[in-house]
Scaffold this motif. Structure first.
Motif, PDB file in Angstrom:
ATOM      1  N   LEU A  10       0.686  -1.317   0.174  1.00  0.00           N
ATOM      2  CA  LEU A  10       0.204  -0.069  -0.072  1.00  0.00           C
ATOM      3  C   LEU A  10       0.783   1.271  -0.141  1.00  0.00           C
ATOM      4  CD1 LEU A  10      -2.976  -1.255   2.281  1.00  0.00           C
ATOM      5  CD2 LEU A  10      -2.879  -1.031  -0.044  1.00  0.00           C
ATOM      6  N   ILE A  11       1.903   1.258   0.639  1.00  0.00           N
ATOM      7  CA  ILE A  11       2.944   2.202   0.790  1.00  0.00           C
ATOM      8  C   ILE A  11       3.343   2.551  -0.651  1.00  0.00           C
ATOM      9  CG2 ILE A  11       5.323   3.109   1.483  1.00  0.00           C
ATOM     10  CD1 ILE A  11       4.545   1.838   4.163  1.00  0.00           C
ATOM     11  N   MET A  12       3.832   1.397  -1.468  1.00  0.00           N
ATOM     12  CA  MET A  12       4.375   1.446  -2.826  1.00  0.00           C
ATOM     13  C   MET A  12       3.184   2.147  -3.731  1.00  0.00           C
ATOM     14  SD  MET A  12       7.174   1.074  -4.155  1.00  0.00           S
ATOM     15  CE  MET A  12       8.179  -0.169  -3.233  1.00  0.00           C
ATOM     16  N   VAL A  13       1.996   1.640  -3.579  1.00  0.00           N
ATOM     17  CA  VAL A  13       1.009   2.299  -4.267  1.00  0.00           C
ATOM     18  C   VAL A  13       0.729   3.853  -3.974  1.00  0.00           C
ATOM     19  CG1 VAL A  13      -1.778   2.401  -4.466  1.00  0.00           C
ATOM     20  CG2 VAL A  13      -0.427   0.121  -4.418  1.00  0.00           C
ATOM     21  N   PHE A  14       0.956   4.231  -2.738  1.00  0.00           N
ATOM     22  CA  PHE A  14       0.914   5.650  -2.451  1.00  0.00           C
ATOM     23  C   PHE A  14       1.897   6.587  -2.927  1.00  0.00           C
ATOM     24  CE2 PHE A  14       2.170   9.053   0.449  1.00  0.00           C
ATOM     25  CZ  PHE A  14       0.941   9.964   0.389  1.00  0.00           C
ATOM     26  N   ARG A  15       3.117   5.897  -3.048  1.00  0.00           N
ATOM     27  CA  ARG A  15       4.357   6.561  -3.498  1.00  0.00           C
ATOM     28  C   ARG A  15       4.199   6.686  -4.983  1.00  0.00           C
ATOM     29  NH1 ARG A  15       9.064   5.991  -0.257  1.00  0.00           N
ATOM     30  NH2 ARG A  15      10.440   5.946  -1.999  1.00  0.00           N
ATOM     31  N   LEU A  22       2.855  14.185  -9.536  1.00  0.00           N
ATOM     32  CA  LEU A  22       3.844  15.026  -9.665  1.00  0.00           C
ATOM     33  C   LEU A  22       4.607  15.231 -10.932  1.00  0.00           C
ATOM     34  CD1 LEU A  22       5.247  17.505  -7.938  1.00  0.00           C
ATOM     35  CD2 LEU A  22       6.852  15.826  -7.339  1.00  0.00           C
ATOM     36  N   GLY A  23       4.900  14.114 -11.403  1.00  0.00           N
ATOM     37  CA  GLY A  23       5.461  13.847 -12.632  1.00  0.00           C
ATOM     38  C   GLY A  23       4.583  14.427 -13.773  1.00  0.00           C
ATOM     39  N   LEU A  24       3.365  14.262 -13.788  1.00  0.00           N
ATOM     40  CA  LEU A  24       2.350  14.728 -14.604  1.00  0.00           C
ATOM     41  C   LEU A  24       2.218  16.208 -14.632  1.00  0.00           C
ATOM     42  CD1 LEU A  24       0.153  13.860 -16.818  1.00  0.00           C
ATOM     43  CD2 LEU A  24      -1.241  13.534 -15.260  1.00  0.00           C
ATOM     44  N   PHE A  25       2.244  16.677 -13.407  1.00  0.00           N
ATOM     45  CA  PHE A  25       1.897  18.051 -13.434  1.00  0.00           C
ATOM     46  C   PHE A  25       3.220  18.786 -13.841  1.00  0.00           C
ATOM     47  CE2 PHE A  25       3.134  21.750 -10.767  1.00  0.00           C
ATOM     48  CZ  PHE A  25       2.133  22.663 -10.985  1.00  0.00           C
ATOM     49  N   ALA A  26       4.545  18.313 -13.510  1.00  0.00           N
ATOM     50  CA  ALA A  26       5.867  18.717 -14.135  1.00  0.00           C
ATOM     51  C   ALA A  26       5.738  19.095 -15.695  1.00  0.00           C
ATOM     52  CB  ALA A  26       7.028  17.967 -13.422  1.00  0.00           C
ATOM     53  N   ILE A  45      14.992  17.032 -20.142  1.00  0.00           N
ATOM     54  CA  ILE A  45      14.134  17.082 -18.847  1.00  0.00           C
ATOM     55  C   ILE A  45      13.096  15.890 -18.549  1.00  0.00           C
ATOM     56  CG2 ILE A  45      12.232  18.729 -17.988  1.00  0.00           C
ATOM     57  CD1 ILE A  45      13.905  20.942 -18.897  1.00  0.00           C
ATOM     58  N   ALA A  46      12.491  15.535 -19.855  1.00  0.00           N
ATOM     59  CA  ALA A  46      11.613  14.507 -19.752  1.00  0.00           C
ATOM     60  C   ALA A  46      12.316  12.987 -19.367  1.00  0.00           C
ATOM     61  CB  ALA A  46      11.071  14.115 -21.008  1.00  0.00           C
ATOM     62  N   VAL A  47      13.445  12.812 -19.791  1.00  0.00           N
ATOM     63  CA  VAL A  47      14.063  11.591 -19.262  1.00  0.00           C
ATOM     64  C   VAL A  47      14.757  11.830 -17.646  1.00  0.00           C
ATOM     65  CG1 VAL A  47      16.288  10.448 -19.375  1.00  0.00           C
ATOM     66  CG2 VAL A  47      15.085  11.274 -21.600  1.00  0.00           C
ATOM     67  N   ILE A  48      14.961  13.029 -17.307  1.00  0.00           N
ATOM     68  CA  ILE A  48      15.386  13.186 -15.874  1.00  0.00           C
ATOM     69  C   ILE A  48      14.018  13.078 -15.013  1.00  0.00           C
ATOM     70  CG2 ILE A  48      16.318  14.873 -14.133  1.00  0.00           C
ATOM     71  CD1 ILE A  48      18.205  15.931 -16.576  1.00  0.00           C
ATOM     72  N   ILE A  49      13.078  13.685 -15.344  1.00  0.00           N
ATOM     73  CA  ILE A  49      11.787  13.525 -14.557  1.00  0.00           C
ATOM     74  C   ILE A  49      11.286  11.845 -14.457  1.00  0.00           C
ATOM     75  CG2 ILE A  49       9.343  14.072 -14.708  1.00  0.00           C
ATOM     76  CD1 ILE A  49       9.929  16.754 -15.618  1.00  0.00           C
ATOM     77  N   GLY A  50      11.360  11.419 -15.698  1.00  0.00           N
ATOM     78  CA  GLY A  50      11.165  10.002 -15.632  1.00  0.00           C
ATOM     79  C   GLY A  50      12.003   9.350 -14.771  1.00  0.00           C
ATOM     80  N   ALA A  52      13.648  10.413 -12.225  1.00  0.00           N
ATOM     81  CA  ALA A  52      13.591  11.064 -10.727  1.00  0.00           C
ATOM     82  C   ALA A  52      12.048  10.372 -10.038  1.00  0.00           C
ATOM     83  CB  ALA A  52      13.311  12.552 -10.706  1.00  0.00           C
ATOM     84  N   VAL A  53      11.263  10.082 -11.093  1.00  0.00           N
ATOM     85  CA  VAL A  53       9.973   9.554 -10.503  1.00  0.00           C
ATOM     86  C   VAL A  53      10.020   7.991 -10.312  1.00  0.00           C
ATOM     87  CG1 VAL A  53       7.725   8.959 -11.238  1.00  0.00           C
ATOM     88  CG2 VAL A  53       8.619  11.334 -11.311  1.00  0.00           C
ATOM     89  N   ALA A  54      10.801   7.311 -11.177  1.00  0.00           N
ATOM     90  CA  ALA A  54      10.941   5.938 -11.347  1.00  0.00           C
ATOM     91  C   ALA A  54      11.751   5.090 -10.060  1.00  0.00           C
ATOM     92  CB  ALA A  54      11.413   5.606 -12.475  1.00  0.00           C
TER      93      ALA A  54
END
Length: 118
Positions: A10-15, A22-26, A45-50, A52-54
């Protein structure tokens, strides 16, 4: 045999939800451009955001804030870059490059096509 959904799941789902939003917003804040029109900077930037999120999305040992901070930093860098570009067009040419006319008045400009490696 079967495994029940635990707290860690559930923590993983929340994260995942938090970092996805946040990534979509960015990406939405950074602007609407077709993939073919992305400058090298925009693509980076798109690669870095991906990334940073992953990374924190898949490893709960990494604090969630370690995914949030890079995205916010990238957004701030992008806003600063846009501000500089508005003040200095030469900086835009350096960061994003110049466009090349490939077709003019219905005629293909072979010299430009060859220079661009198309």
């Amino acid at each position: 045999m079967g495994r029940y959904v635990g707290v860690h799941d559930l923590i993983m789902v929340f994260r995942t939800i938090v970092l996805y939003i946040l990534g979509l917003f960015a990406i939405r804040v950074l602007g609407k451009r077709a993939v073919g029109q992305l400058s090298p900077f925009d693509f980076l930037i798109a690669v870095i955001i991906g990334s940073a999120v992953a990374i924190p999305m898949g490893d709960e040992k990494i604090p969630l804030i370690h995914g949030v901070i890079p995205i916010i930093t990238i957004l701030l860098i992008n806003f600063f870059q846009c501000w500089i570009i508005k003040k200095n067009r030469a900086f835009e040419d350096i960061v994003q490059g110049k466009s090349t006319v490939l077709v003019k008045d219905g005629q293909i400009l072979l010299g430009n096509v060859n220079r661009e490696g198309i």
